[in-house]
Scaffold this active site. Structure first.
Site, PDB file in Angstrom:
ATOM      1  N   THR A 136     -32.466 -49.538 -23.354  1.00 56.32           N
ATOM      2  CA  THR A 136     -31.098 -49.027 -23.418  1.00 56.32           C
ATOM      3  C   THR A 136     -30.631 -48.590 -22.029  1.00 56.32           C
ATOM      4  OG1 THR A 136     -31.968 -46.838 -24.024  1.00 56.32           O
ATOM      5  CG2 THR A 136     -31.230 -48.258 -25.828  1.00 56.32           C
ATOM      6  N   GLU A 157     -24.857 -59.721 -19.249  1.00 55.78           N
ATOM      7  CA  GLU A 157     -23.908 -59.319 -20.290  1.00 55.78           C
ATOM      8  C   GLU A 157     -22.458 -59.309 -19.821  1.00 55.78           C
ATOM      9  OE1 GLU A 157     -23.602 -54.503 -20.327  1.00 55.78           O
ATOM     10  OE2 GLU A 157     -25.547 -55.313 -20.910  1.00 55.78           O
ATOM     11  N   ASP A 206     -30.067 -52.983 -26.074  1.00 54.58           N
ATOM     12  CA  ASP A 206     -28.640 -52.689 -26.128  1.00 54.58           C
ATOM     13  C   ASP A 206     -27.940 -53.228 -24.889  1.00 54.58           C
ATOM     14  OD1 ASP A 206     -26.347 -51.254 -27.363  1.00 54.58           O
ATOM     15  OD2 ASP A 206     -26.445 -50.016 -25.550  1.00 54.58           O
ATOM     16  N   ARG A 264     -30.520 -50.609 -18.281  1.00 58.62           N
ATOM     17  CA  ARG A 264     -29.715 -51.678 -17.704  1.00 58.62           C
ATOM     18  C   ARG A 264     -30.426 -53.001 -17.956  1.00 58.62           C
ATOM     19  NH1 ARG A 264     -26.092 -48.819 -18.054  1.00 58.62           N
ATOM     20  NH2 ARG A 264     -24.650 -48.029 -16.448  1.00 58.62           N
ATOM     21  N   HIS A 321     -24.271 -53.046 -26.076  1.00 57.55           N
ATOM     22  CA  HIS A 321     -24.011 -51.940 -25.153  1.00 57.55           C
ATOM     23  C   HIS A 321     -23.253 -50.808 -25.865  1.00 57.55           C
ATOM     24  CE1 HIS A 321     -23.936 -51.200 -20.580  1.00 57.55           C
ATOM     25  NE2 HIS A 321     -23.794 -50.049 -21.186  1.00 57.55           N
TER      26      HIS A 321
END
Length: 335
Positions: free
Chosen positions: A231, A262, A257, A233, A294
């Site tokens: 969670t 992304e 996440d 980077r 995210h």
């Protein structure tokens, strides 16, 4: 202060408008990039998010357009080109501790969703399949959980796992957290953590040292069947190496996440588009991978704190008051 807020979603607007303040905010749904930076011209302050592009061309364009303050409504600043910040004199503020609980609790949710195969089980039930075959997880109590990065978020995660689940928690951080030591967290080398942990949760910032921290070499030292949660980077994980680890069975489950590529994907509805990212498509093909977009930060409490702290930062800059959340470029950041 007149502020251009980029990457605006409905929850952003609601949280900022719910707070009484004196700033004039214009909300732009578009992501801040070199193509959209012209919208910021004439705004003394620009508010940006984690997926906005803040490279040298954008930083210079902001300064040339009259922007004096870049207000990040996120904790991480790895996407900011601090060479350009130092060159232009742009001031940068951020919100480093809006809600450590939100992110830590989401990491726990990902861990348990992977372990107990919640998405797979839910999909089966919706299809009328009530078989339990292949859904066995493991008890977390007594397992060794490795935490990489024990700042505010990592410390909360460690507390939940140690005091809530009864796990044996080990950690790696070049700057050990006294609160973690006080609760009995054992600090070990990174290699030792990789070798001993049944679950590894990543809570470190993205730096030159942590880029692809989880690579093929690290995965080769991990326990067979290890569960990895990220969670922090996306680029802390080498996605191609993790895919190989999933295919071989060395990695027993993955909960993420964040994703290293992304930027073009997240925060938008792309359900009508063809997915062209082959690595991401491969990840989606594993039943033991759980991916969220995210959203670890996304709680009502966190959104309120993000808006409140961002507005406080802008007020400090406008009134000439010292701002404790201002980022002063260091030699390391500017290298």
């Amino acid at each position: 202060m007149k502020v251009a807020l980029f990457s605006t979603k409905p929850y952003d607007r609601e949280s900022f408008e719910a707070i009484d303040h004196s700033h004039e905010i214009d909300f732009f749904p578009r992501r801040l990039t070199e193509d959209s930076v012209h919208l910021a011209r004439g705004y003394p302050a620009v508010c940006a998010f984690a997926n906005d592009v803040l490279d040298a061309p954008v930083i210079h364009a902001l300064r040339e357009g009259g922007t004096e303050v870049l207000a990040l409504r996120c904790a991480g600043c790895n996407h900011v080109d601090f060479d350009a910040v130092a060159e232009t004199g742009l001031r940068v503020v951020h919100v480093p501790a809006y809600s450590p609980n939100a992110v830590a609790e989401h990491a726990v949710a990902l861990m348990m969703a992977v372990n107990r195969q919640i998405p797979r089980a839910t999909a089966r039930v919706r299809m009328g399949n009530y078989s339990l075959h292949g859904l066995a997880g493991f008890d977390v109590v007594g397992k060794t959980v490795g935490v990489i990065g024990t700042g505010k978020i990592g410390a909360v995660f460690a507390r939940i796992l140690k005091q809530g689940f009864g796990a044996h928690v080990i950690a790696h951080d070049p700057f050990p957290n006294p609160s973690c030591k006080a609760m009995g967290v054992e600090y070990v080398s990174r290699d030792t953590l990789f070798e001993q942990a049944d679950v590894i949760s990543l809570h470190c910032p993205l730096t030159e040292e942590s880029h692809h921290l989880v690579d093929s070499g690290a995965i080769g030292r991990m326990k067979p069947g290890v569960v990895i949660v990220n969670t922090s980077r996306g680029a802390v994980i080498d996605t191609a190496a993790v895919i190989d680890g999933l295919k071989s069975g060395r990695i027993g489950g993955l909960g993420i996440d964040v994703y290293e590529h992304e930027g073009p994907l997240y925060f938008e509805d792309r359900s009508d588009e063809i997915l062209t990212d082959d690595l991401f498509a491969r990840l989606l093909g594993f039943h033991n991978v759980v991916i969220t977009g995210h959203q670890a930060f996304l709680t009502h409490e966190a959104l309120e704190q993000i808006a409140s702290q961002t507005l406080q930062n802008l007020t400090c800059i406008e009134t000439g008051t010292a701002c404790e959340r201002e980022i002063i470029p260091t030699d390391e950041q500017a290298d």
